[in-house]
Design an enzyme around this catalytic site. Structure first.
Site, short mmCIF file in Angstrom:
data_model
loop_
_atom_site.label_atom_id
_atom_site.label_comp_id
_atom_site.label_asym_id
_atom_site.label_seq_id
_atom_site.Cartn_x
_atom_site.Cartn_y
_atom_site.Cartn_z
N LEU A 815 -2.09 -7.23 1.25
CA LEU A 815 -0.83 -7.96 1.04
C LEU A 815 -0.30 -8.60 2.31
O LEU A 815 0.43 -9.58 2.25
CB LEU A 815 0.23 -7.01 0.46
CG LEU A 815 -0.13 -6.31 -0.85
CD1 LEU A 815 1.01 -5.41 -1.30
CD2 LEU A 815 -0.46 -7.33 -1.94
N GLY A 816 -0.66 -8.07 3.45
CA GLY A 816 -0.15 -8.62 4.71
C GLY A 816 -0.68 -7.83 5.88
O GLY A 816 -1.29 -6.77 5.74
N MET A 817 -0.44 -8.40 7.06
CA MET A 817 -0.89 -7.75 8.30
C MET A 817 0.25 -7.74 9.30
O MET A 817 1.07 -8.66 9.33
CB MET A 817 -2.10 -8.48 8.91
CG MET A 817 -3.34 -8.48 8.03
SD MET A 817 -4.75 -9.27 8.84
CE MET A 817 -5.02 -8.13 10.19
N GLY A 818 0.29 -6.70 10.10
CA GLY A 818 1.29 -6.59 11.14
C GLY A 818 0.64 -6.42 12.49
O GLY A 818 -0.57 -6.61 12.66
N GLU A 881 8.29 0.20 -1.76
CA GLU A 881 8.52 -0.65 -2.91
C GLU A 881 7.74 -1.95 -2.74
O GLU A 881 7.75 -2.57 -1.68
CB GLU A 881 10.00 -0.93 -3.07
CG GLU A 881 10.36 -1.80 -4.26
CD GLU A 881 11.84 -2.01 -4.39
OE1 GLU A 881 12.27 -2.73 -5.31
OE2 GLU A 881 12.59 -1.44 -3.56
N CYS A 883 6.96 -5.85 -3.42
CA CYS A 883 7.70 -7.06 -3.74
C CYS A 883 6.73 -8.21 -3.97
O CYS A 883 5.56 -8.18 -3.54
CB CYS A 883 8.66 -7.40 -2.61
SG CYS A 883 9.95 -6.15 -2.38
N ASP A 931 14.70 -6.47 14.42
CA ASP A 931 13.58 -7.40 14.19
C ASP A 931 13.79 -8.15 12.89
O ASP A 931 12.89 -8.24 12.04
CB ASP A 931 12.26 -6.64 14.16
CG ASP A 931 11.06 -7.58 14.26
OD1 ASP A 931 11.23 -8.72 14.73
OD2 ASP A 931 9.96 -7.17 13.86
N ASN A 936 10.36 -10.32 7.41
CA ASN A 936 10.76 -8.94 7.15
C ASN A 936 11.81 -8.84 6.05
O ASN A 936 12.45 -7.80 5.90
CB ASN A 936 11.29 -8.30 8.44
CG ASN A 936 10.20 -8.04 9.44
OD1 ASN A 936 9.02 -8.01 9.09
ND2 ASN A 936 10.57 -7.87 10.69
#
Length: 1243
Positions: A815-818, A881, A883, A931, A936
């Site tokens: 879903l995503g990368m940080g 959760e 989204c 942040d 976010n």
């Protein structure tokens, strides 16, 4: 290099003497015969035709002086440079018939045969090392790179070709020469994608020499600092993948993600971009193209490949003396004769194209360096449409070349095949004049070999639509088109060209870059509907059809039809004969397959224990029946415990707590069970793991998995900070993973492995008792209060799904990368879809703090909800959760999230209010986010179709302790994301004193003096106000569809502008009626001084969030309250109100209103046009008497409340905020009438 087989070698010395005597007698007769056939024709030097001007003598003298000072020290002074006096001769006119006689004279063929014998005596030795030539930037570099020769001879004069033209001496050779006057040499030049140049025998493929160059043909550098659409500065053009075709001026291709077009042929070449297009700056999107061109020329010895001359813009170098080889250095040592097949002149053109965004950020840099013929020979090149001897060489995608002889139409088998380390980009035929003298050293002509013509129209279409895309070893992208490389039709199809890849990942951003690179490699098919045109991506201007593709089509269609693929064996007999060799090759390939070898070695290592036990069992018992129960139980338990040890224990961040001999002790503990009486308590503490392993059958795996989970929790728990008996957290002097952890006793050994058997322990007789004991393990309190203990069974890893109790993680759905290796995967928790955030064990403290803050704050509709956390191996998994998208996704890609985008556009104030509400909730809990940015903030749709905004990512959050209102910035560097941080963080990050900054720096009307001593509160310490500043940036981002107020022309100047306070809110004017309120609110939130910014509740109470009905009611209440004030003399309230009248009314408000509306006002009372009180009275009276107005007047002022309010606010945009500030200044906001207008709107 030899032009003919070695069998035609030099004769013996006696034969040579006889031949010399015979030639001495025959030469006068040949001259007489030649004189009778045609008039005497003076010979003209080709070089003199290329521009022998009167300045040539001066140039030669200058070269002599330069070479005398720069030549290599080992060259004899007499051989350094030999200036030849050039005398231009006039050429007589000859008729075409005479020309034909001259070209076909028997002397030419005889001299040709002599030349064959002459060159046959010098075969090229295979042991000769390839030349490594680094193309120099200055002339002196060549002297150090030119290979040394053991034998040197004086420089020979230039040789010339007989003229093939009947023109005068001033005629250009391009208008005179014919390709029929030339023959192909017995070798070809092959230029590979890695930039090297090879010479190979034309008929056998034997390697002759190799010229290495340190620069590849294609270089493509892509600047992708933002790898995700979640980045605030994401632009689709940044993720274009550019590829260059290493043939014919460098055709340009681009792969455009998320467009559906796939790989696109732009219709441009690198040459066209540099020479005709650049510099070019477009507007949509704002992209700038720049380019430069660099040309060099080298002259090579055709026999050895040595560089004789080098010419460049920075200078030149001539080392011809070093190339001279004596024909027989051993027999004729005193001879000064030099042997050479001729020289080859090649040009190398380097094109560089820079692609940047107009804000200065680079997108890509493309470089293409091509070998090519001397431009002087373009007249021959234009005539060269088919190979002179019908021999063609072409390359496959993997670097294997095939040679075909098309002189025999029935023979489709290749002459030979050869494998190179990289694909062959271009093939050059080397030609020499038919009438070259036997002892001459002619300048050979290099002509690019045309591609093999297509078999029919269908093959032409397949070639036109097929493009093979690949990467070099350094990661540069290049393309091979079917037109120039027919054999790429047999290459594998790229994975990304198949629909099933996009079924797994619809969005380009969700694909891992490594996977994307692998998916792009292969054959791509251009859209057949659009294949007749050449498409420009949005960054390129529309242009005419490129000549590059027209020439390739003509070259394919004008030649004879030949096959375009490697032909199969024609008969079954040849196939049967090839079966033994094919089988042997298959066996060799299978045995030498590295994957198979790795698999076998891995299997041996993995099953080492089983193999040892099996060997021991057969040595001891002889059969498997005697020891079968022990074998099964021990292997099953041992395997799972082994996995647990490898997956959990190394993840512990406390190496001090694990002795070096731990593994040895664990190994011994599985075979030795010796315990003292004093250790019985420890045995009881750990007995369940051993007992379960000892008593259960292999099919009962659930109890083992339960024990595995309990063991995991016990290991993960001590990593967290400990708590005392009262629950208060002690002060941390070191990180939790240092030293002793969480109050756990510092034991030298680890818990014994679950596969042990204990003779002193009471055995469990039933499975129910084993399960009961395993369940009791979960009743023990966890030592880590921030980690939820999971009692469910630990599931095995099946495919890409990892099950850990209630949590399931699908590692294939990213879903995503940080930062720092954080990845967010799709997952499930108790049957509901969740997002699972995976963090490495090194960031355990950050994860613990984040989950603690989430637990405290997730009881709010606008804060992300936390479900659970679990540790497995080297990772921590946090279930949150899930989204649909982030705010950045919806703003940047509304086409991908259409439903969310439409729902948000309907109520932008409501969207921003929810974000502020979430921040206000955090601030009420004394939590500062630190942040806040669009990435976010997550978005979901409620059941009623309204968007729900959630604040997420608490990794950098800071909780203020009791009586603490501020904190210092993070050590080393302030927290937050570049471009979204408050100025006090930047100043603290730089370690500067705000007062030391030049306070006179200003720009425009929105300047904030950074040098103000009140600009920072608490001596430079940060407060909740840093979130308000970031929130103001988010407001502007949402209201302007992705803009940033501090860009001010350049995104890279954001933080500089933030420090200086230079921002621009003009884009908010597009909001219309709400523009003034939006500007006022955001400007207050972007104040440089944290004390000047509103808090979160004041932001929520701002009139920007009011509905039209509430705004109109407020103005009427203000008018009612002020009407009661004393007018003579005017009360302080009226004085305060009328003080703002000039800036609100700007003259006479009656002149601004429509005539019919002013006429209707006169029926009730008289009004003064410059009085703000009268303006409010008019607004209130007509609002109260709205039903008394005529229908035409109602249509003019609009409906209640929206239309009527807009009628006034459009004409007087400052009216609402002025009244709101007047009431606040009069301190009426605490009265019952106005209290609700200064509290959060409660949307």
């Amino acid at each position: 290099m030899m032009r003919r087989p070695p069998s035609q070698g030099r004769w013996s010395a006696s034969h040579q003497k006889l031949l010399l005597a015979f030639a001495f007698i025959l030469i006068p007769w040949l001259q007489l015969a030649d004189a009778q056939q045609q008039p005497q024709q003076p010979q003209i030097r080709i070089h003199s035709q290329r521009g022998d001007a009167p300045l040539d003598k001066v140039a030669d003298d200058a070269n002599t002086r330069w070479y005398a000072t720069h030549a290599a020290p080992d060259v004899h002074p007499e051989a350094k440079f030999d200036t030849v006096n050039r005398k231009q001769k006039q050429q007589s006119t000859a008729s075409p018939q005479q020309h034909q006689k001259y070209r076909r004279a028997p002397y030419d063929y005889a001299s040709k045969d002599k030349a064959q014998n002459r060159y046959a005596q010098h075969p090229i030795r295979e042991s000769e090392k390839p030349n490594y030539v680094k193309v120099p930037n200055d002339a002196s570099a060549l002297a150090t790179l030119a290979p040394a020769q053991p034998v040197r001879a004086p420089h020979t004069s230039r040789h010339h070709w007989p003229s093939s033209s009947a023109a005068s001496g001033l005629a250009s050779p391009q208008n005179a020469r014919s390709l029929e006057d030339w023959e192909v040499e017995d070798f070809v030049l092959l230029a590979t994608v890695d930039g090297d140049l090879y010479a190979s025998d034309r008929k056998t493929g034997r390697h002759l020499w190799h010229l290495e160059v340190d620069q590849p043909v294609v270089e493509t550098k892509h600047y992708r600092t933002n790898n995700s659409v979640l980045d605030d500065d994401y632009r689709p053009v940044d993720h274009y993948i550019w590829a260059v075709e290493p043939s014919r001026d460098g055709g340009l291709y681009v792969w455009i993600p998320d467009s559906g077009a796939g790989l696109v042929r732009t219709g441009f070449t690198m040459k066209h971009l540099v020479e005709e297009l650049a510099p070019y700056a477009g507007d949509e999107p704002p992209v700038v193209y720049t380019g430069d061109k660099k040309t060099t020329m080298v002259t090579l010895d055709a026999a050895t490949g040595r560089v004789l001359k080098w010419f460049g813009s920075s200078g030149s170098q001539v080392n011809e003396a070093e190339s001279c080889l004596r024909p027989n250095a051993f027999d004729d040592r005193d001879t000064t004769e030099c042997s050479s097949m001729g020289t080859i002149t090649l040009g190398r053109t380097e094109y560089t194209v820079g692609i940047q965004r107009r804000d200065g950020r680079p997108i890509a840099t493309l470089k293409y360096a091509e070998w090519g013929p001397n431009t002087f020979d373009s007249d021959l090149y234009q005539q060269y449409h088919a190979s002179l001897d019908n021999h063609y060489i072409t390359s496959q995608h993997d670097g294997r070349i095939y040679a075909f002889d098309k002189s025999q139409a029935e023979n489709d088998l290749p002459l030979y095949t050869h494998k190179f380390s990289s694909p062959v980009a271009r093939v050059f035929d080397v030609c020499r004049p038919w009438d070259a003298n036997a002892g001459s050293n002619p300048e050979l002509v290099v002509l690019p070999q045309p591609p093999i013509p297509a078999l029919d129209e269908s093959t032409v279409k397949m070639r036109s639509n097929s493009i093979f895309l690949n990467q070099t070893e350094s990661g540069d992208w290049y393309a091979l088109s079917g037109r120039a490389y027919p054999l790429i039709l047999d290459a594998p199809v790229a994975q990304i060209s198949r629909d099933d890849l996009w079924d797994m990942a619809h969005a380009f951003d969700s694909i891992n870059p490594n996977k994307l690179s692998k998916a792009l490699v292969g054959t791509h098919f251009l859209n057949p509907v659009k294949s007749t045109g050449y498409h420009q991506p949005p960054t390129l201007p529309a242009g005419a059809l490129d000549e590059y593709y027209e020439d390739l089509e003509n070259a394919s269609n004008n030649a004879h039809a030949v096959t375009n693929t490697v032909p199969e064996e024609p008969t079954i007999i040849t196939k049967v004969k090839a079966l033994p060799q094919s089988a042997a090759n298959s066996v060799i390939d299978f045995v030498s397959n590295p994957i198979l070898i790795i698999f076998l070695i891995g299997s041996l290592i993995y099953n080492e224990k089983k193999l040892r036990r099996s060997y021991h069992r057969f040595r001891t018992h002889g059969t498997i029946k005697d020891v079968y129960p022990f074998f099964v139980i021990e292997s099953e338990a041992g395997d799972e415990s082994g996995d647990d040890k490898d997956g959990v224990f190394p993840s512990s961040p406390s190496p001090r707590s694990q002795p070096q001999d731990q593994n040895a002790e664990d190994h011994l503990s599985r075979h030795k069970v010796e315990r003292n009486a004093g250790d019985q308590d420890k045995v009881k503490d750990n007995r369940s793991l051993h007992d379960v392993s000892d008593t259960l059958e292999p099919s009962n795996k659930t109890v083992e998995k339960t024990a595995d989970v309990v063991k995991q929790v016990d290991v993960a728990g001590p990593d967290a900070p400990s708590t005392d008996s009262n629950g208060a957290a002690p002060e941390k002097k070191k990180k939790a993973h240092r030293g002793r952890r969480g109050g756990v006793k510092h034991r030298k050994g680890r818990p014994t492995d679950g596969s042990q058997s204990h003779e002193n322990d009471p055995a469990l007789t039933t499975v129910d008792e084993a399960v009961s004991n395993a369940k009791k393990l979960g009743d023990r309190p966890s030592l880590e209060p921030d980690v939820m203990t999971i009692y469910n069974d630990m599931q095995a890893v099946t495919g890409s799904v990892i099950s850990m109790g209630n949590i399931e993680v699908d590692t294939d759905v990213e879903l995503g990368m940080g930062s720092n290796g954080t990845v967010v995967f799709a997952g499930r928790f108790d049957g509901r879809d969740v997002a699972v955030k995976r963090m490495t064990i090194q960031f355990y403290d950050i994860a613990t703090r984040e989950t603690k803050l989430l637990r405290e704050s997730d009881d709010h509709p606008n804060v992300i909800r936390y479900y659970s956390q679990v540790q497995r191996g080297d990772f921590l998994y946090i279930a949150l959760e899930r989204c649909a998208a982030s705010l950045a996704d919806v703003i940047e890609k509304p086409y991908a999230f259409g439903e969310l985008a439409k729902a948000g556009q309907k109520d932008l104030p409501g969207v921003l209010y929810q974000i502020t509400n979430g921040i206000s909730h955090l601030h009420s809990l004394r939590i500062v986010h630190r942040d806040l940015k669009p990435q976010n903030i997550l978005v979901n749709l409620d059941k009623d179709g309204r968007p729900r905004l959630l604040v997420s990512d608490f990794g950098l959050c800071k909780k203020l302790e009791d009586r603490q209102s501020s904190f210092g910035a993070t050590t080393g560097r302030a927290a937050g994301t570049s471009g979204w941080r408050a100025p006090e963080l930047l100043l603290d990050d730089d370690g500067q004193n705000p007062a030391a900054i030049d306070s006179s720096t200003h720009s425009g009307s929105h300047t904030i003096l950074v040098g103000d001593p009140n600009s920072l509160s608490n001596g430079g310490r940060a407060t909740r106000a840093i979130d308000i500043f970031s929130l103001g940036l988010v407001f502007f981002y949402v209201l302007t569809n992705g803009s940033h107020p501090f860009d001010c022309g350049d995104r890279y100047m954001r933080e500089v502008n933030i420090r200086k306070g230079n921002y621009n809110l003009d884009p908010l004017d597009a909001l219309g009626d709400f523009a003034y309120e939006a500007k006022d609110l955001i400007a207050s939130m972007l104040q440089a001084s944290p004390k000047a910014r509103p808090d979160s509740r004041e932001v929520m109470a701002h009139p920007f969030f009011w509905s039209p009905k509430k705004r109109l009611a407020f103005l009427c209440d203000v008018s009612d309250s002020l009407e009661k004030e004393v007018r003579d003399p005017p009360s302080p309230a009226l004085v305060e109100l009328e003080r703002h009248a000039p800036e609100v009314i700007k003259g006479d408000f009656l002149k601004v209103l429509t005539r019919d509306f002013v006429e209707s006002l006169g029926k009730q009372r008289k009004y003064t046009g410059n009085k703000l009180l009268d303006l409010l009275r008019a607004l209130r009276n007509k609002r109260n008497h709205y039903e008394d107005m005529s229908d035409s007047l109602k249509r003019s002022v609009g409906s209640l409340p929206d239309g009527y309010l807009a009628y006034w606010t459009v004409k007087f945009p400052m009216l609402l905020l002025t009244c709101w500030n007047v009431v606040y200044n009069l301190e009426w906001e605490k009265t019952d009438r106005f209290r609700e207008y200064y509290e959060p709107a409660g949307l």
